[in-house]
Write an enzyme that holds these catalytic residues in place. Structure first.
Site, PDB file in Angstrom:
ATOM      1  N   CYS A 131       0.797  -1.217   0.000  1.00  9.79           N
ATOM      2  CA  CYS A 131       0.000   0.000   0.000  1.00  9.79           C
ATOM      3  C   CYS A 131       0.835   1.275   0.000  1.00  9.79           C
ATOM      4  CB  CYS A 131      -1.003  -0.029   1.140  1.00  9.79           C
ATOM      5  SG  CYS A 131      -2.316  -1.251   0.824  1.00  9.79           S
ATOM      6  N   CYS A 203      -6.321  -1.360  -3.560  1.00 10.26           N
ATOM      7  CA  CYS A 203      -7.515  -0.877  -4.268  1.00 10.26           C
ATOM      8  C   CYS A 203      -7.250  -0.810  -5.766  1.00 10.26           C
ATOM      9  CB  CYS A 203      -7.927   0.481  -3.722  1.00 10.26           C
ATOM     10  SG  CYS A 203      -8.407   0.420  -1.980  1.00 10.26           S
ATOM     11  N   SER A 479      -5.159  11.882  -3.002  1.00 12.14           N
ATOM     12  CA  SER A 479      -5.130  10.447  -3.241  1.00 12.14           C
ATOM     13  C   SER A 479      -4.882  10.197  -4.724  1.00 12.14           C
ATOM     14  CB  SER A 479      -6.466   9.833  -2.835  1.00 12.14           C
ATOM     15  OG  SER A 479      -6.611   8.529  -3.365  1.00 12.14           O
TER      16      SER A 479
END
Length: 563
Positions: A131, A203, A479
């Site tokens: 991540c 994700c 993000s």
């Protein structure tokens, strides 16, 4: 025949320096208390640095991947010793004080690996992470320690399916806006929540997690063609096994991290970032990696210069409808490198040889809707860029790949907020008008502190139908999943007297992406007048690590490096 498991007089020398001869006896004894044998302790001692946790979706499969790494190490003639690191999730930290700790966690992870590896004098290491800040932190640790190292990521998750369309988990935040506008009811909102994240893995958008995993491959720190293998695919386990075997050879051959992480490989990684329109956060991480590799500061100007010559050849969600599974099926980062090979240093070393050798095994993609040829790109200039102007004299970052084409030039009136929370409240209270430029300040590395991401305001603008009508600028960051006209890392930040701290409601802000300019249409005389009564806003955080971080961290313009 003597049994090496119980014989301290075996003629095989110890590979690890601190385990040799009588001075190594106590250390060997401590290892033997845990079941390590004399035979095993004479082999290369390989650290398996595993950020597995069942608290972070991108890391929830790393226990299984790590087990295969250990198997590979032991079958190849090494001895594996595992330790863990923290692995906070950006998504779970989003929207509260936890987000201020996420970028700072990068430094904690790097330092924790350094401490453990140097304390135990491990011969080499396999780094398991997936991540946003964990992957760059592990790469930074490899560069700092300069021992043989190889990276293994956990792979992306599969997308959600909703009304005939693929989504990543950010559908949930957009759905808040849909519900607020009456487009969906509470039952439908809960359904979206339940289907949004269908499997473990990072994700499925091309956000920071997958960008950094892909850049680890472009740097040469992973086995080729492995960064995009899905988390739930059986191939993912095999990558762990093969990486475990490879690290033992690297230990015997003395292939240290800085032979791979150097000027050439970082150039290659920058090119791949720009060519794929990856997360703007990757700029911070490549700057920090450059520093940890002993190469000094990496200026934003280097990204700016390359952004004008590197075209956008791949388009991945959120810049397009194609998610990370689609990108993997299109050939992933290796297929991109094949297209832009003429722009890369092909003599750069990787964990298995040169970049040229690894690309010689790659075929061209058959998914031209995702990866274009160099001669016919999506954009003639890069998907990630640097803006300058009186608002950001040291630079700011933008992701043109995620900006609607009709917003490459934009002019709007400033609506100023001194925190992310106040901006969110204004959006939810429907106080933002079309044509506005939201200015969110005092969210930089020192002002935030911690350079929190302004993920939620942008997603709420999308959900409220304003993303194509408004812009957002900040001294914080974003993000990798965000899309729209957003500019982050504005430097100097407000806390340090940057011009962003002088903006007032109603000021005109102009964007010119083609010329990479961001301008506050206010005269220098007026700005000088405002400086006379300006004073910083000091945000308090709980006592602890963030006090040290705030004191020692450098500007976002050079990578937010802790010195």
């Amino acid at each position: 025949m003597s049994n090496c498991n119980s014989c301290n007089q075996c003629g095989t020398p110890h590979f690890n320096d601190i385990l040799k001869e009588d001075n190594g006896a106590l250390k060997r004894a401590l290892y033997k208390s845990m079941g390590h044998s004399d035979e095993g302790l004479r082999k290369p001692i390989i650290a398996v640095v595993n950020s597995y946790t069942n608290a972070t979706a991108g890391h929830a499969n790393l226990d299984k991947v790590g087990a295969e790494v250990i198997k590979g190490i032991e079958e190849a003639g090494g001895t594996a010793m595992t330790f863990g690191t923290i692995a906070p999730c950006d998504g779970i930290a989003e929207g509260h004080i936890g987000m201020r700790y996420i970028l700072a966690a990068r430094e904690v992870i790097t330092a924790s690996i350094e401490v453990m590896v140097r304390a135990h004098n491990f011969d080499a290491m396999v780094l398991l992470g997936s991540c946003d800040k964990i992957v760059p932190a592990m790469l930074m640790a490899a560069a700092r320690l300069d021992i043989p190292a190889i990276m293994v990521n956990g792979g992306p998750m599969y997308p959600a399916e909703y009304k005939g369309k693929h989504w990543d988990g950010n559908i949930v935040t957009e759905a808040i806006g849909w519900k607020e506008q009456g487009q969906i009811d509470e039952e439908e909102f809960r359904h979206i929540e339940d289907i949004a994240e269908p499997t473990v893995g990072s994700c499925t958008m091309y956000g920071t997690a997958n960008t950094m995993s892909c850049l680890a491959e472009s740097l040469g720190m992973t086995l080729p063609q492995t960064s995009t293998i899905p988390a739930i695919a059986s191939e993912r386990l095999n990558v762990g096994y093969l990486s475990g075997k490879r690290i033992v050879d690297m230990a015997y051959d003395g292939v240290n991290a800085r032979q791979i992480i150097n000027k050439k490989s970082i150039h290659n990684a920058i090119c791949c970032l720009l060519a794929t329109g990856g997360s703007t956060n990757a700029i911070l991480h490549l700057q920090a990696l450059h520093y940890e590799a002993g190469l000094g500061e990496l200026a934003l100007d280097e990204f700016d210069k390359l952004s004008k010559t590197i075209p956008l050849v791949a388009s991945i969600y959120p810049a397009s409808e194609y998610d990370m599974i689609d990108f993997h099926e299109a050939g992933g980062m290796a297929a991109v490198e094949k297209e832009i090979a003429s722009l890369l240093h092909l003599d750069a070393m990787t964990v298995i040889g040169t970049k040229a050798e690894s690309l010689s095994q790659i075929t061209e993609t058959t998914r031209r809707e995702i990866i274009k040829p160099l001669s016919s790109p999506f954009l003639k200039e890069a998907g990630v860029g640097v803006l300058k102007g009186n608002l950001s004299p040291l630079g700011a970052v933008i992701k043109p790949a995620a900006v609607p084409a009709d917003m490459f030039t934009f002019k709007g009136k400033a609506v100023v907020f001194d925190s992310e929370i106040s901006a969110i409240e204004a959006i939810m209270d429907k106080k933002i008008k079309k044509g506005s430029v939201l200015v969110i300040r005092y969210e930089g590395v020192k002002g935030g502190p911690g350079l929190p991401e302004m993920y939620k305001p942008m997603k709420l603008l999308e959900g409220m139908g304003l993303a194509n009508e408004c812009a957002l600028i900040t001294d914080g960051r974003f993000s990798g999943s965000n899309r729209g006209l957003f500019v982050g890392h504005i430097s100097p930040e407000a806390e340090e007297g940057g011009v962003i701290g002088l903006v007032e409601d109603g000021d005109t802000v102009t964007f010119d992406l083609d010329n990479r300019e961001l301008t506050l249409e206010v005269s220098e005389e007026e700005l000088d007048r405002r400086r006379q009564y300006w004073a910083p806003i000091n945000k308090q955080t709980p006592n602890g690590f963030m006090d040290l971080y705030r004191e020692r961290v450098g500007t976002s313009a050079t990578g937010a490096i802790l010195r």
